[in-house]
Design a protein around this motif. Structure first.
Motif, mmCIF file in Angstrom:
data_model
loop_
_atom_site.group_PDB
_atom_site.id
_atom_site.type_symbol
_atom_site.label_atom_id
_atom_site.label_comp_id
_atom_site.label_asym_id
_atom_site.label_seq_id
_atom_site.Cartn_x
_atom_site.Cartn_y
_atom_site.Cartn_z
ATOM 1 N N PRO A 135 0.785 -1.327 -0.048
ATOM 2 C CA PRO A 135 0.032 -0.038 0.008
ATOM 3 C C PRO A 135 1.020 1.307 0.042
ATOM 4 N N ASP A 136 0.241 2.345 -0.676
ATOM 5 C CA ASP A 136 1.147 3.444 -0.700
ATOM 6 C C ASP A 136 1.096 3.987 0.846
ATOM 7 N N PRO A 137 2.460 4.574 1.310
ATOM 8 C CA PRO A 137 2.642 5.256 2.149
ATOM 9 C C PRO A 137 1.895 6.328 2.634
ATOM 10 N N PRO A 138 1.707 7.102 3.762
ATOM 11 C CA PRO A 138 1.228 8.263 4.233
ATOM 12 C C PRO A 138 2.168 9.226 3.479
ATOM 13 N N ILE A 139 1.543 10.141 2.887
ATOM 14 C CA ILE A 139 2.287 11.334 1.979
ATOM 15 C C ILE A 139 3.282 11.998 3.164
ATOM 16 N N GLY A 140 4.370 11.873 2.733
ATOM 17 C CA GLY A 140 5.541 12.625 3.391
ATOM 18 C C GLY A 140 5.455 14.347 3.552
ATOM 19 N N THR A 141 6.479 14.979 4.234
ATOM 20 C CA THR A 141 6.249 16.310 4.146
ATOM 21 C C THR A 141 7.801 16.828 3.792
ATOM 22 N N ALA A 142 8.747 16.105 3.276
ATOM 23 C CA ALA A 142 10.190 16.407 3.033
ATOM 24 C C ALA A 142 10.021 17.753 2.139
ATOM 25 N N HIS A 143 11.013 18.503 2.506
ATOM 26 C CA HIS A 143 11.459 19.736 1.759
ATOM 27 C C HIS A 143 12.856 19.469 1.173
ATOM 28 N N LEU A 144 12.713 19.842 -0.115
ATOM 29 C CA LEU A 144 14.000 19.484 -0.927
ATOM 30 C C LEU A 144 14.566 20.685 -1.623
ATOM 31 N N SER A 145 16.020 20.973 -1.869
ATOM 32 C CA SER A 145 16.352 22.282 -2.456
ATOM 33 C C SER A 145 17.887 21.336 -3.031
ATOM 34 N N TYR A 146 17.988 21.657 -4.363
ATOM 35 C CA TYR A 146 19.299 21.232 -4.644
ATOM 36 C C TYR A 146 20.624 22.137 -4.124
ATOM 37 N N GLY A 147 21.737 21.764 -4.261
ATOM 38 C CA GLY A 147 22.879 22.413 -4.029
ATOM 39 C C GLY A 147 23.781 21.942 -2.846
ATOM 40 N N SER A 148 23.501 20.964 -2.050
ATOM 41 C CA SER A 148 24.311 20.583 -0.875
ATOM 42 C C SER A 148 25.675 19.810 -1.501
ATOM 43 N N LEU A 149 25.512 19.211 -2.628
ATOM 44 C CA LEU A 149 26.627 18.422 -3.251
ATOM 45 C C LEU A 149 27.160 19.352 -4.354
ATOM 46 N N GLY A 150 28.416 18.833 -4.768
ATOM 47 C CA GLY A 150 28.798 19.634 -6.195
ATOM 48 C C GLY A 150 28.520 19.001 -7.191
ATOM 49 N N THR A 151 28.407 19.623 -8.269
ATOM 50 C CA THR A 151 28.058 19.041 -9.576
ATOM 51 C C THR A 151 28.952 20.017 -10.660
ATOM 52 N N ILE A 152 29.259 19.293 -11.905
ATOM 53 C CA ILE A 152 29.953 20.052 -12.887
ATOM 54 C C ILE A 152 29.130 19.951 -14.438
ATOM 55 N N ASP A 153 29.571 20.903 -15.242
ATOM 56 C CA ASP A 153 28.895 20.726 -16.401
ATOM 57 C C ASP A 153 30.100 20.478 -17.577
ATOM 58 N N ALA A 154 29.803 20.326 -18.633
ATOM 59 C CA ALA A 154 30.626 19.831 -19.935
ATOM 60 C C ALA A 154 31.922 20.670 -19.571
ATOM 61 N N ASP A 155 31.899 21.860 -19.766
ATOM 62 C CA ASP A 155 33.119 22.811 -19.738
ATOM 63 C C ASP A 155 33.919 22.892 -18.540
ATOM 64 N N THR A 156 33.292 22.185 -17.384
ATOM 65 C CA THR A 156 33.938 22.169 -16.095
ATOM 66 C C THR A 156 34.742 20.949 -16.038
ATOM 67 N N ALA A 157 34.129 19.796 -16.569
ATOM 68 C CA ALA A 157 34.466 18.438 -16.798
ATOM 69 C C ALA A 157 35.608 18.525 -17.728
ATOM 70 N N ALA A 158 35.634 19.250 -18.605
ATOM 71 C CA ALA A 158 36.887 19.417 -19.814
ATOM 72 C C ALA A 158 38.045 20.007 -18.999
ATOM 73 N N ALA A 159 37.765 20.978 -18.104
ATOM 74 C CA ALA A 159 38.810 21.672 -17.325
ATOM 75 C C ALA A 159 39.430 21.027 -16.477
ATOM 76 N N ILE A 160 38.503 20.225 -15.485
ATOM 77 C CA ILE A 160 39.087 19.241 -14.501
ATOM 78 C C ILE A 160 40.137 18.346 -14.943
#
Length: 290
Positions: A135-160
């Motif tokens: 059965p589906d669990p009771p709906i949660g109340t989590a609040h999420l927002s990106y930015g806690s970990l590091g990401t890179i794009d194609a340009d930065t990958a090429a540089a790294i």
């Protein structure tokens, strides 16, 4: 990480444990049938293709990160609240579950654990499985927002790749360009180093000890003061290598678009063959680098 035995105890004594089943396979069917055939008590099935990624154009890669509102809505469907401890697992040595682990941490959820040894460890411990749809669990109340970990794009990958170290978590044959089962061009990002994430596992599918992981990554040129980027086929198994690097004490950056994005950008150069520094030995399980 959390062991199967410790998770079983927590499930008996605490009500703030949420378990996510993230079974999935490249070029395979949904893992929902496997989930229905037997899953951890209380586990919710998570569909990687539709809940841990969003549709995108080829130049976005095969598994772009989901919009944060969509991920938050999914997390609430899974029954997650802000203070819950979330445990993720799969049946592939955490190769797909690590995507959920990384994504929830990147979105700011503090307590996310990988089930050490994945489903195989739970079974080996003789712990019970539940069949059928839950059965589906009771709906949660989590609040999420990106930015806690590091990401890179194609340009930065090429540089790294030239100013730090860029690790290619796919199988070595794909890195060398000998085979390419899904993406339009074969090879690797120029300057990247082959580091198949399967090599971070022991024969039983668990991560190698932290000191051994650190020594292996250092043998490839990974250093604490150098930027560390990681990519794979589409940003799935790269999250597994991010977990291994984290266990080893490093702070890496994920390139979410990975090879599936890079190979769809015609102005991006491609290298083939071996790198000056090869991958390291270890787990012999099959993986093409999702």
């Amino acid at each position: 990480m959390i062991s199967a035995e410790d998770l079983a105890r927590l499930l008996e004594t605490r009500e703030d444990i949420r378990v996510l089943d993230v079974r999935w396979a490249l070029l395979g069917p949904s893992g929902r049938d496997e989930y229905a055939a037997g899953h951890l008590p209380g586990a919710v099935y998570v569909d990687l293709e539709t809940e841990l990624a969003r549709p995108g154009a080829p130049e976005d890669g095969r598994h772009p990160l989901p919009a944060i509102d969509d991920l938050q809505a999914a997390a609430r469907r899974w029954g997650i609240h802000d203070d819950d401890t979330v445990v993720v697992y799969d049946d592939l040595s955490l190769m797909s579950a690590a995507r959920a682990w990384w994504l929830l941490r990147h979105a700011g959820h503090r307590n996310v654990l990988l089930l050490d040894g994945a489903l195989a460890a739970w079974r080996k411990a003789g712990l019970p499985l539940v069949t059928g749809e839950q059965p589906d669990p009771p709906i949660g109340t989590a609040h999420l927002s990106y930015g806690s970990l590091g990401t890179i794009d194609a340009d930065t990958a090429a540089a790294i790749a030239h100013t730090g170290i860029l690790l290619d978590a796919r199988a070595a044959a794909r890195y060398r360009g000998e085979t390419e089962p899904v993406d339009p061009r074969a090879g690797h990002i120029p300057g990247a180093v082959s580091a198949p994430t399967t090599d971070t596992l022991a024969d039983d599918g668990r991560f190698l000890p932290a000191d051994q992981l650190r020594a292996q990554f250092e043998s490839l040129g990974v250093r604490p003061m150098r930027p560390i980027g990681v990519y794979c086929g589409s940003g799935v198994t790269a999250a597994h290598e991010i977990a291994a690097l984290t266990i080893a004490g490093f702070v890496p950056y994920l390139y979410p678009g990975s090879w599936s994005q890079w190979s769809n950008l015609p102005d991006r150069p491609v290298e083939t063959g071996d790198s000056a520094r090869g991958g390291f030995g270890g787990f012999t399980g099959a993986s093409v680098g999702l």
